[in-house]
Write an enzyme that holds these catalytic residues in place. Sequence first.
Site, PDB file in Angstrom:
ATOM      1  N   CYS A 112      45.085  44.522  30.761  1.00 14.07           N
ATOM      2  CA  CYS A 112      45.978  45.487  31.404  1.00 14.07           C
ATOM      3  C   CYS A 112      47.446  45.088  31.229  1.00 14.07           C
ATOM      4  CB  CYS A 112      45.602  45.686  32.872  1.00 14.07           C
ATOM      5  SG  CYS A 112      46.367  47.183  33.560  1.00 14.07           S
ATOM      6  N   HIS A 214      39.916  47.248  32.524  1.00 14.57           N
ATOM      7  CA  HIS A 214      39.681  46.111  33.423  1.00 14.57           C
ATOM      8  C   HIS A 214      38.234  45.621  33.330  1.00 14.57           C
ATOM      9  CE1 HIS A 214      43.442  45.620  35.674  1.00 14.57           C
ATOM     10  NE2 HIS A 214      43.635  46.898  35.392  1.00 14.57           N
ATOM     11  N   GLU A 216      37.035  42.829  34.064  1.00 15.30           N
ATOM     12  CA  GLU A 216      36.632  41.955  35.179  1.00 15.30           C
ATOM     13  C   GLU A 216      35.938  42.736  36.285  1.00 15.30           C
ATOM     14  OE1 GLU A 216      39.611  42.998  34.627  1.00 15.30           O
ATOM     15  OE2 GLU A 216      40.565  43.578  36.525  1.00 15.30           O
TER      16      GLU A 216
END
Length: 239
Positions: A112, A214, A216
């Site tokens: 990001c 993203h 994660e």
Amino acid sequence: MSFRPLILITATTRRESPDDPARVRLNGAYVDAVARAGGIGIVAPPQPVSAAEALLERVDGLLLTGGEDVHPALYGAAAHRALGRVTAERDAWELELVRVARRRRIPTLAICRGIQVLNVALGGTLIQDIPEERPSDLRHEQAAGRSDRTHRIRVEPGSRLATLFGAGAEVNSMHHQAVDRVASGLQVTALAPDGIIEGVEATDGWWAVAVQWHPEELDGADSRLFAALVAEASDQPRR
Ligand code: MN
């Protein structure tokens, strides 16, 4: 895995109120994703840039995380009215981490804000606000939850990203900025249907993989991004 590499994870500092001390802030999902991949995360908030070299000497990998907008002065642009929060100390710190990581060939995963920092550090520019500068029907600041996949990406064949994702994937999207002019030394590896750049990687053999979404917050192939970082970091000579 016997050898567990140390992964430097960038964070920010923020005051909750004018009276509050500056506190280190990081979404714990980054630390968890590195741990699940077999690495050990070390959280690094902005520090004097002179610390970057000594810190990167002692770790095996670098993870550049999401967060504030990069100040447009760093790529020679005037601030757009839709520019969000910027943090001069974090900008300076992370740009230096990229320069040192590139020189030392530290495996780097950039997420990001991280893809934006990587691009600016190498001389590229950013779109400061997608709705204002590249309007389309696609919402890159999704209203859905953080782990919901809301838009498609097309992945460049032959890229490091393609070994993990094949020709494409569905991803989450929580950004209003994006890479505009791609820095020399990087190539585009993923595009959204509206042409917004969603992935880049280094072209000079440095393992530097960057995504605009993203991972994660996701599982499946996205967790393999962290596994790939940890595998590369494990291959580095011990420092
Ligand atoms: Mn997006």
